[in-house]
Write a protein that holds these residues in place. Structure first.
Motif, PDB file in Angstrom:
ATOM      1  N   ARG A  78      50.377 -49.392 -35.285  1.00  0.00           N
ATOM      2  CA  ARG A  78      49.726 -48.400 -35.300  1.00  0.00           C
ATOM      3  C   ARG A  78      49.554 -47.406 -36.770  1.00  0.00           C
ATOM      4  O   ARG A  78      49.900 -45.903 -36.171  1.00  0.00           O
ATOM      5  CB  ARG A  78      52.430 -47.728 -35.263  1.00  0.00           C
ATOM      6  N   SER A 116      47.429 -52.808 -25.681  1.00  0.00           N
ATOM      7  CA  SER A 116      48.379 -52.160 -25.153  1.00  0.00           C
ATOM      8  C   SER A 116      49.265 -50.710 -26.084  1.00  0.00           C
ATOM      9  O   SER A 116      50.008 -50.497 -25.806  1.00  0.00           O
ATOM     10  CB  SER A 116      49.309 -52.110 -24.012  1.00  0.00           C
ATOM     11  N   MET A 117      48.133 -50.108 -27.059  1.00  0.00           N
ATOM     12  CA  MET A 117      48.701 -49.520 -28.198  1.00  0.00           C
ATOM     13  C   MET A 117      48.349 -48.684 -28.370  1.00  0.00           C
ATOM     14  O   MET A 117      48.308 -47.397 -29.534  1.00  0.00           O
ATOM     15  CB  MET A 117      49.415 -50.182 -29.193  1.00  0.00           C
ATOM     16  N   ILE A 118      47.023 -47.747 -27.210  1.00  0.00           N
ATOM     17  CA  ILE A 118      46.473 -46.969 -27.800  1.00  0.00           C
ATOM     18  C   ILE A 118      47.624 -45.491 -27.298  1.00  0.00           C
ATOM     19  O   ILE A 118      46.585 -44.800 -28.546  1.00  0.00           O
ATOM     20  CB  ILE A 118      45.700 -46.921 -26.521  1.00  0.00           C
ATOM     21  N   ASP A 119      48.000 -45.097 -26.770  1.00  0.00           N
ATOM     22  CA  ASP A 119      48.848 -44.205 -26.912  1.00  0.00           C
ATOM     23  C   ASP A 119      49.988 -44.730 -27.691  1.00  0.00           C
ATOM     24  O   ASP A 119      51.274 -43.935 -27.714  1.00  0.00           O
ATOM     25  CB  ASP A 119      49.587 -43.697 -25.738  1.00  0.00           C
ATOM     26  N   ALA A 120      50.796 -45.478 -28.329  1.00  0.00           N
ATOM     27  CA  ALA A 120      51.546 -45.709 -29.726  1.00  0.00           C
ATOM     28  C   ALA A 120      51.191 -44.056 -30.749  1.00  0.00           C
ATOM     29  O   ALA A 120      50.339 -43.554 -30.786  1.00  0.00           O
ATOM     30  CB  ALA A 120      51.054 -46.625 -30.571  1.00  0.00           C
ATOM     31  N   LYS A 121      52.476 -44.056 -31.064  1.00  0.00           N
ATOM     32  CA  LYS A 121      52.529 -43.062 -31.854  1.00  0.00           C
ATOM     33  C   LYS A 121      52.411 -43.347 -33.651  1.00  0.00           C
ATOM     34  O   LYS A 121      52.960 -44.481 -34.050  1.00  0.00           O
ATOM     35  CB  LYS A 121      54.249 -42.201 -32.451  1.00  0.00           C
ATOM     36  N   GLN A 174      43.188 -50.579 -27.392  1.00  0.00           N
ATOM     37  CA  GLN A 174      43.972 -50.989 -25.896  1.00  0.00           C
ATOM     38  C   GLN A 174      44.076 -51.939 -25.961  1.00  0.00           C
ATOM     39  O   GLN A 174      44.646 -52.110 -25.118  1.00  0.00           O
ATOM     40  CB  GLN A 174      41.714 -50.463 -25.122  1.00  0.00           C
ATOM     41  N   LYS A 205      46.070 -46.417 -35.089  1.00  0.00           N
ATOM     42  CA  LYS A 205      45.686 -45.476 -34.221  1.00  0.00           C
ATOM     43  C   LYS A 205      45.679 -44.206 -35.200  1.00  0.00           C
ATOM     44  O   LYS A 205      45.253 -43.446 -34.346  1.00  0.00           O
ATOM     45  CB  LYS A 205      47.459 -45.631 -33.639  1.00  0.00           C
ATOM     46  N   LEU A 220      40.016 -48.808 -31.647  1.00  0.00           N
ATOM     47  CA  LEU A 220      40.166 -48.201 -30.351  1.00  0.00           C
ATOM     48  C   LEU A 220      40.535 -49.445 -29.373  1.00  0.00           C
ATOM     49  O   LEU A 220      41.066 -49.418 -28.941  1.00  0.00           O
ATOM     50  CB  LEU A 220      39.187 -47.270 -30.054  1.00  0.00           C
TER      51      LEU A 220
END
Length: 300
Positions: free
Chosen positions: A135, A61-66, A58, A138, A54
């Motif tokens: 991804r 900058s891909m913590i909210d990636a699909k 962060q 994630k 995680l």
């Protein structure tokens, strides 16, 4: 420092003696060590790097990636062609961080190994492949290695090769996994140092590399006074390579293979190693899932 022993009183004695010589603090049961989370369960120990994964997302900058279901595209081979990255610093930093994540994430190993071959001159396509891996992370930050409690002691290995898989050098990729009982303890996916002229040669070289690792593990267990229940066994899906391993006769078509690789024959001849046939690549992929929680494997 991690201290382990089957006798708790011996552990306490060692800690007491060390504390007399050094300034130290006993943190109790192991839960977190060098970025690896350790959780005790009814099966044994579960090793994961969720917190590290995680933090890596962060940092990228891909913590909210699909999320995506696979770390790479099956059958896709990266190449040196394409537009070079203007600043490859971020690519190299994230790739290095992903390599540390493979300590408990075998399902990432092949994909990370692929992008590592282009660290000297990464392109936008390589950066895209790296983002695909992130991804996948994630959607699977909770994956890791499950170590089971076992009463028997045996070694089982799987060996496979992607013959001439590199489009530029036509070198093959060696892949193997080694299990101690049902616990995955060692694995590797690495490009071979020379070009193999046939699939048999490539598979035989993979057998040799895996055998070296097995020999080291056997020696380590011997130093720890652990006796194996059975002779170590390695499974391969190439019958010709197995024939070369168990047959001491050197054929004209195999004379060019380095003598260093023929030590497999000696181990088989003296009963130190058994080589057996495994019918398909899918069984190798299935074997990898024994040590990893719900992975997705797409090899070669």
């Amino acid at each position: 420092m991690v201290i382990t022993e089957s006798n708790s009183s011996m552990v306490q004695t060692l800690i007491t003696r060390l504390s007399k010589e050094f300034s130290m603090k006993d943190l109790g049961d192991l839960h977190y060590f060098l970025g690896i989370e350790v959780q005790a369960n009814e099966k044994g120990l579960f090793l994961s790097q969720m917190k590290y994964a995680l933090e890596l997302l962060q940092r990228a900058s891909m913590i909210d990636a699909k999320p995506i279901s696979t770390p790479c595209v099956v059958g896709q081979h990266l190449s040196t062609e394409g537009k070079l990255l203007s600043d490859p610093t971020m690519f190299r930093s994230l790739a290095g961080a992903l390599q540390y994540l493979t300590i408990t994430r075998l399902d990432l190993f092949f994909s990370v190994n692929s992008i590592f071959q282009f660290m000297h001159a990464p392109t936008e396509d390589h950066f895209g492949a790296l983002k695909r891996i992130l991804r996948y992370v994630k959607g699977t930050p909770h994956h890791g290695l499950q170590l089971h409690q076992q009463s028997t002691h045996d070694i089982l290995a799987y060996s496979d090769t992607d013959w001439a898989g590199c489009l530029h050098t036509r070198r093959s990729t060696t892949g193997y996994t080694i299990f101690f009982c049902t616990n995955l303890v060692s694995w590797s996916f690495k490009k071979q140092s020379t070009v193999s002229r046939s699939s048999v040669e490539a598979e035989y070289r993979s057998l040799a590399v895996a055998t070296v690792d097995i020999a080291w593990i056997v020696q380590l267990l011997r130093d720890l006074h652990v006796t194996l229940s059975t002779t170590p066994k390695i499974l391969c899906d190439n019958q010709s390579a197995i024939f070369m391993a168990v047959n001491p006769i050197t054929h004209p078509h195999s004379k060019h293979i380095a003598i260093d690789y023929h030590f497999v024959r000696e181990l088989v001849a003296n009963g130190t190693l058994k080589v057996a046939f495994i019918p398909s690549h899918l069984q190798l992929a299935d074997s990898l899932t024994k040590g990893v929680t719900k992975p997705q494997f797409f090899l070669f």
